[in-house]
Design a protein around this motif. Structure first.
Motif, PDB file in Angstrom:
ATOM      1  N   GLU A 235      -3.700  -2.409  -1.416  1.00 56.18           N
ATOM      2  CA  GLU A 235      -3.911  -3.910  -0.674  1.00 56.18           C
ATOM      3  C   GLU A 235      -3.379  -4.863  -2.083  1.00 56.18           C
ATOM      4  O   GLU A 235      -2.248  -6.132  -2.060  1.00 56.18           O
ATOM      5  CB  GLU A 235      -5.768  -4.172  -1.756  1.00 56.18           C
ATOM      6  N   ILE A 236      -3.170  -4.402  -3.003  1.00 57.59           N
ATOM      7  CA  ILE A 236      -1.826  -5.284  -3.966  1.00 57.59           C
ATOM      8  C   ILE A 236      -0.933  -4.803  -3.579  1.00 57.59           C
ATOM      9  O   ILE A 236       0.182  -6.304  -3.620  1.00 57.59           O
ATOM     10  CB  ILE A 236      -2.046  -4.664  -5.405  1.00 57.59           C
ATOM     11  N   ARG A 504       1.934  11.779   0.431  1.00 53.91           N
ATOM     12  CA  ARG A 504       0.991  12.200   1.534  1.00 53.91           C
ATOM     13  C   ARG A 504       0.437  12.146   2.881  1.00 53.91           C
ATOM     14  O   ARG A 504       1.543  11.517   3.478  1.00 53.91           O
ATOM     15  CB  ARG A 504      -0.124  11.010   0.661  1.00 53.91           C
ATOM     16  N   ASN A 505      -0.569  13.201   2.872  1.00 54.95           N
ATOM     17  CA  ASN A 505      -0.231  13.414   4.477  1.00 54.95           C
ATOM     18  C   ASN A 505       0.933  13.324   5.510  1.00 54.95           C
ATOM     19  O   ASN A 505       0.627  13.316   6.713  1.00 54.95           O
ATOM     20  CB  ASN A 505      -1.214  12.738   4.916  1.00 54.95           C
ATOM     21  N   GLY A 506       1.780  14.041   4.429  1.00 60.96           N
ATOM     22  CA  GLY A 506       3.003  14.521   5.232  1.00 60.96           C
ATOM     23  C   GLY A 506       4.149  13.363   5.652  1.00 60.96           C
ATOM     24  O   GLY A 506       4.790  13.494   6.436  1.00 60.96           O
ATOM     25  N   ILE A 511       2.318   4.715   0.688  1.00 59.52           N
ATOM     26  CA  ILE A 511       1.547   3.204   0.962  1.00 59.52           C
ATOM     27  C   ILE A 511       2.555   1.805   1.429  1.00 59.52           C
ATOM     28  O   ILE A 511       1.714   1.229   2.189  1.00 59.52           O
ATOM     29  CB  ILE A 511       1.727   2.876  -0.999  1.00 59.52           C
ATOM     30  N   VAL A 512       3.845   1.948   1.947  1.00 63.39           N
ATOM     31  CA  VAL A 512       4.537   1.166   2.696  1.00 63.39           C
ATOM     32  C   VAL A 512       3.262   1.182   3.550  1.00 63.39           C
ATOM     33  O   VAL A 512       3.346   0.204   4.614  1.00 63.39           O
ATOM     34  CB  VAL A 512       5.580   1.580   2.226  1.00 63.39           C
ATOM     35  N   ARG A 513       3.375   2.426   4.032  1.00 61.25           N
ATOM     36  CA  ARG A 513       2.899   2.756   5.707  1.00 61.25           C
ATOM     37  C   ARG A 513       2.361   2.272   5.798  1.00 61.25           C
ATOM     38  O   ARG A 513       1.831   1.730   7.177  1.00 61.25           O
ATOM     39  CB  ARG A 513       3.079   4.728   6.249  1.00 61.25           C
ATOM     40  N   ASP A 514       0.470   2.799   5.121  1.00 58.71           N
ATOM     41  CA  ASP A 514      -0.185   2.605   5.307  1.00 58.71           C
ATOM     42  C   ASP A 514      -1.051   1.193   4.700  1.00 58.71           C
ATOM     43  O   ASP A 514      -1.878   0.769   5.466  1.00 58.71           O
ATOM     44  CB  ASP A 514      -1.236   3.923   4.419  1.00 58.71           C
ATOM     45  N   ALA A 515      -0.144   0.710   4.005  1.00 57.05           N
ATOM     46  CA  ALA A 515      -0.380  -0.638   3.997  1.00 57.05           C
ATOM     47  C   ALA A 515       0.217  -1.799   4.775  1.00 57.05           C
ATOM     48  O   ALA A 515      -0.705  -2.450   4.800  1.00 57.05           O
ATOM     49  CB  ALA A 515       0.746  -1.247   2.953  1.00 57.05           C
ATOM     50  N   LEU A 516       1.034  -1.285   6.025  1.00 65.44           N
ATOM     51  CA  LEU A 516       1.658  -2.344   6.715  1.00 65.44           C
ATOM     52  C   LEU A 516       1.523  -1.828   8.145  1.00 65.44           C
ATOM     53  O   LEU A 516       1.956  -2.900   8.952  1.00 65.44           O
ATOM     54  CB  LEU A 516       2.909  -2.418   6.740  1.00 65.44           C
ATOM     55  N   ILE A 524       6.542   3.494  15.254  1.00 68.11           N
ATOM     56  CA  ILE A 524       7.141   3.287  13.776  1.00 68.11           C
ATOM     57  C   ILE A 524       6.453   3.536  12.533  1.00 68.11           C
ATOM     58  O   ILE A 524       7.316   3.878  11.473  1.00 68.11           O
ATOM     59  CB  ILE A 524       7.991   1.965  13.863  1.00 68.11           C
ATOM     60  N   ALA A 525       5.945   3.634  13.018  1.00 71.65           N
ATOM     61  CA  ALA A 525       4.988   2.969  11.404  1.00 71.65           C
ATOM     62  C   ALA A 525       4.393   4.773  10.570  1.00 71.65           C
ATOM     63  O   ALA A 525       5.284   4.683   9.403  1.00 71.65           O
ATOM     64  CB  ALA A 525       3.411   2.658  10.949  1.00 71.65           C
ATOM     65  N   TYR A 526       4.519   4.949  11.503  1.00 73.57           N
ATOM     66  CA  TYR A 526       4.519   6.727  11.470  1.00 73.57           C
ATOM     67  C   TYR A 526       5.217   7.699  11.718  1.00 73.57           C
ATOM     68  O   TYR A 526       5.118   9.015  12.089  1.00 73.57           O
ATOM     69  CB  TYR A 526       3.349   7.395  11.554  1.00 73.57           C
ATOM     70  N   ARG A 527       6.815   7.146  11.977  1.00 72.94           N
ATOM     71  CA  ARG A 527       7.942   8.049  12.241  1.00 72.94           C
ATOM     72  C   ARG A 527       8.110   9.248  11.398  1.00 72.94           C
ATOM     73  O   ARG A 527       7.995   8.331  10.206  1.00 72.94           O
ATOM     74  CB  ARG A 527       9.138   6.791  12.558  1.00 72.94           C
ATOM     75  N   LYS A 528       8.937  10.518  11.189  1.00 79.40           N
ATOM     76  CA  LYS A 528       8.912  11.282  10.489  1.00 79.40           C
ATOM     77  C   LYS A 528       9.732  11.100  10.040  1.00 79.40           C
ATOM     78  O   LYS A 528      10.592  11.178   8.872  1.00 79.40           O
ATOM     79  CB  LYS A 528       8.698  12.676  11.069  1.00 79.40           C
TER      80      LYS A 528
END
Length: 607
Positions: A235-236, A504-506, A511-516, A524-528
């Motif tokens: 959130e922050i 985390r989680n591979g 935190i950038v991926r999960d927050a946005l 795109i957010a979870y592109r490896k």
């Protein structure tokens, strides 16, 4: 964004104009000069905020203070409001006027109130002193030359050249740069003798031929209090990043972005889209932002256009695809290298062509995704340090290893045995006695192993070099780059969260991926796999560049180079060029060996 040049001391006035001509690309919209006693200030203007003559520089107030300023103060509206309540009256809508009145009100420590990027000089007519400052991370360049005659300072080294007796190579620094392209930007050392680099996060006062430095922001001491709960951290970060993008959209000219389709650049443009939908009349955000520019390398493994198109389709905006053409700028490669100034292993052409294309579309500001890899763990070689943090838990070790191999595009358990040995030797010093080949992480007491490694990348090696490079790539085309990931609040936050919030989680940059993630396509957010903006030199050398390289290694410029072992390099290049096909590593190595020749030849423009 502009170019600044000034001096205090016994120098010839006409040399100021010669120096300003050499940095005209940084500010094509106007030129201004100021002379008083033995001090001179010069400015090349790139108009972005308040396009009127009211904002032109040098900017003088109270018949006492005169400022020249390169950069942007993104929170200038908030500071202006605060100053107005104190009775200050403004004649312009510029951030420059806010900056100089903030200095008058709060003194030299006012820089701690600034959110932005800057290199500026404030001259005090009453006592003849100069106050100089450079932003926390060194996003904006500042060089100086100090002698018995006085001080000269400028946004680029070439602006100082007219004041030097001769422009000569500092061979010790050049040798270091050739051995390690990322090794010297965070130091004061420069490639040209008698020129030094002003340190980032530092103020200085020049008076009576003495320059006194004072560091106002120390990256060793930037940890802040952050909740331990990951959801609250998300959130922050999200709140910070949205605000960082919003205030960087403040502009009186159209803005765009250099989009690759990777996580970082996609995060920026998708957040810009989100922010633009919020009805906020006081934020002064530019509404004309829907301009995405994509460097394309058709037919090569480095082409990411399909990912970029996924993003622009998601946002329903048009993308400008630029096919990078290495032949287009071969005739000007020496001049463009002169404008670039530095020794770096990669060719300037692809990067310069991208920002040249942005400018051709009448875009002066590009909001880009630089900095996320260094702050949040995007490079596999940096992520290795988290393997040490993960021990003794093998479950955590396996999760970090998975993230590293996902980023590299490798098998999940690739190189597991060696990675475990590396982690154990760093984690448990007693084991170091049993190993002859150590690769130890210089851990800092205040950080975990990952953040200690990211500290080096962020403040000592990779990021300072990339900030320098992109300043030159963009500004030789009169384009300003803004970087929301490098908002100082986000930098401080990044070094206050543990490795488990970054890997985390591979995934790295978790935190950038999960927050946005909700702002962009999930693919795109979870592109490896990570590609990055690199030039496919091997593909070009198998085709267009081969004959040009052959000509160069038989040229007078090659034979006259003082920076290479000519026989060794000639034999190496000749062997590679004579092959039918060149792979990626060979192509990169080949061009890297040519860089010293190209750079040394480029200095002919300095004289």
């Amino acid at each position: 964004m502009c170019g600044i040049l000034g001096y205090s001391g016994d120098f010839e006035k006409e040399k100021l104009n010669k120096g300003l001509e050499k940095i005209a690309h940084r500010g094509p919209d106007g030129q201004g000069t100021f002379f008083h006693n033995e001090t001179a200030l010069g400015h090349r203007r790139l108009s972005i905020i308040d396009l009127s003559e009211n904002a032109k520089q040098p900017f003088e107030i109270l018949d006492r203070y005169v400022v020249i300023f390169n950069g942007e103060i993104y929170n200038y509206l908030e500071l202006k409001k605060e100053l107005a309540t104190e009775g200050f009256i403004f004649k312009s809508n510029s951030d420059t006027e806010v900056l100089i009145y903030a200095y008058v009100k709060w003194g030299k420590n006012f820089v701690l109130k600034l959110n932005g990027m800057w290199a500026f000089a404030i001259y005090n007519k009453n006592d003849g002193s100069l106050f100089l400052s450079r932003d926390r991370l060194g996003k904006k360049p500042l060089f100086y030359s100090l002698s018995k005659k006085g001080i000269i300072f400028c946004s680029e080294m070439k602006g100082i050249y007219p004041f030097l007796e001769k422009v000569s190579i500092n061979y010790a620094v050049a040798k270091n740069a050739l051995n390690n392209s990322f090794g010297y930007e965070s130091t004061e050392n420069c490639l040209i003798n008698d020129i030094l680099r002003f340190p980032a996060g530092t103020n200085a006062t020049y008076r009576d031929n003495e320059l006194k430095f004072e560091k106002y922001w120390d990256p060793e001491k930037i940890k802040i209090q952050v909740p331990e709960n990951y959801e609250k951290q998300k959130e922050i970060f999200r709140e910070l990043f949205l605000d960082a993008c919003k205030i960087r959209m403040r502009s009186d000219v159209a803005i765009g972005t250099a989009l690759s389709g990777g996580l970082d650049s996609s995060s920026v443009i998708c957040t810009m889209s989100h922010v633009s939908k919020i009805n906020d009349k006081v934020s002064h955000t530019q509404k004309d932002w829907q301009h995405a520019f994509v460097a394309s390398f058709p037919g090569t493994s480095l082409d990411e256009t399909k990912y970029a198109k996924t993003v622009t389709d998601h946002l329903n905006i048009q993308a400008h695809f630029l096919n990078i053409d290495p032949l287009k700028d071969l005739d000007s490669i020496f001049y463009k290298t002169y404008l670039f100034e530095e020794l770096f292993y990669a060719p300037v052409i692809p990067f310069v062509q991208l920002y040249e294309n942005i400018k051709r579309h009448n875009i002066t500001v590009s909001i880009d995704g630089h900095g996320a890899d260094e702050l949040f763990g995007g490079y596999p070689f940096d992520m290795n340090a988290a393997l040490v943090d993960s021990l003794p838990s093998m479950r955590c070790f396996n999760q970090v290893l998975q993230a590293i191999n996902n980023t590299e595009g490798s098998a999940v358990n690739n190189d597991r045995k060696n990675k475990l040995k590396y982690a154990m030797l760093n984690k448990y010093p007693v084991l170091q006695h049993f190993s002859k080949h150590l690769s130890l992480i210089p851990k800092k007491e205040q950080f975990d192993f990952l953040n200690s490694t990211l500290f080096q990348s962020s403040f000592k090696t990779i990021l300072p070099t990339l900030l320098r490079n992109y300043d030159r790539y963009s500004m030789m085309n009169s384009v300003e780059i803004r970087m929301p990931f490098l908002d100082h609040r986000i930098v401080e936050f990044a070094f206050s969260i543990p490795y488990t919030s970054k890997i985390r989680n591979g995934f790295g940059k978790a935190i950038v991926r999960d927050a946005l993630a909700d702002l962009m396509p999930q693919s795109i957010a979870y592109r490896k796999a990570k590609i990055g903006f690199n030039a496919p030199m091997h593909s070009w050398m198998n085709q267009e560049l081969k004959s040009w390289i052959g000509d160069l290694i038989h040229s007078t410029d090659f034979n006259n180079s003082t920076l290479i072992n000519k026989k060794k390099v000639f034999d190496s290049l000749n062997t590679i060029v004579s092959q039918k096909e060149i792979n990626f590593m060979q192509g990169s190595k080949l061009f890297e060996q040519l860089i010293p020749v190209i750079w040394e030849k480029s200095l002919s423009y300095a004289r």
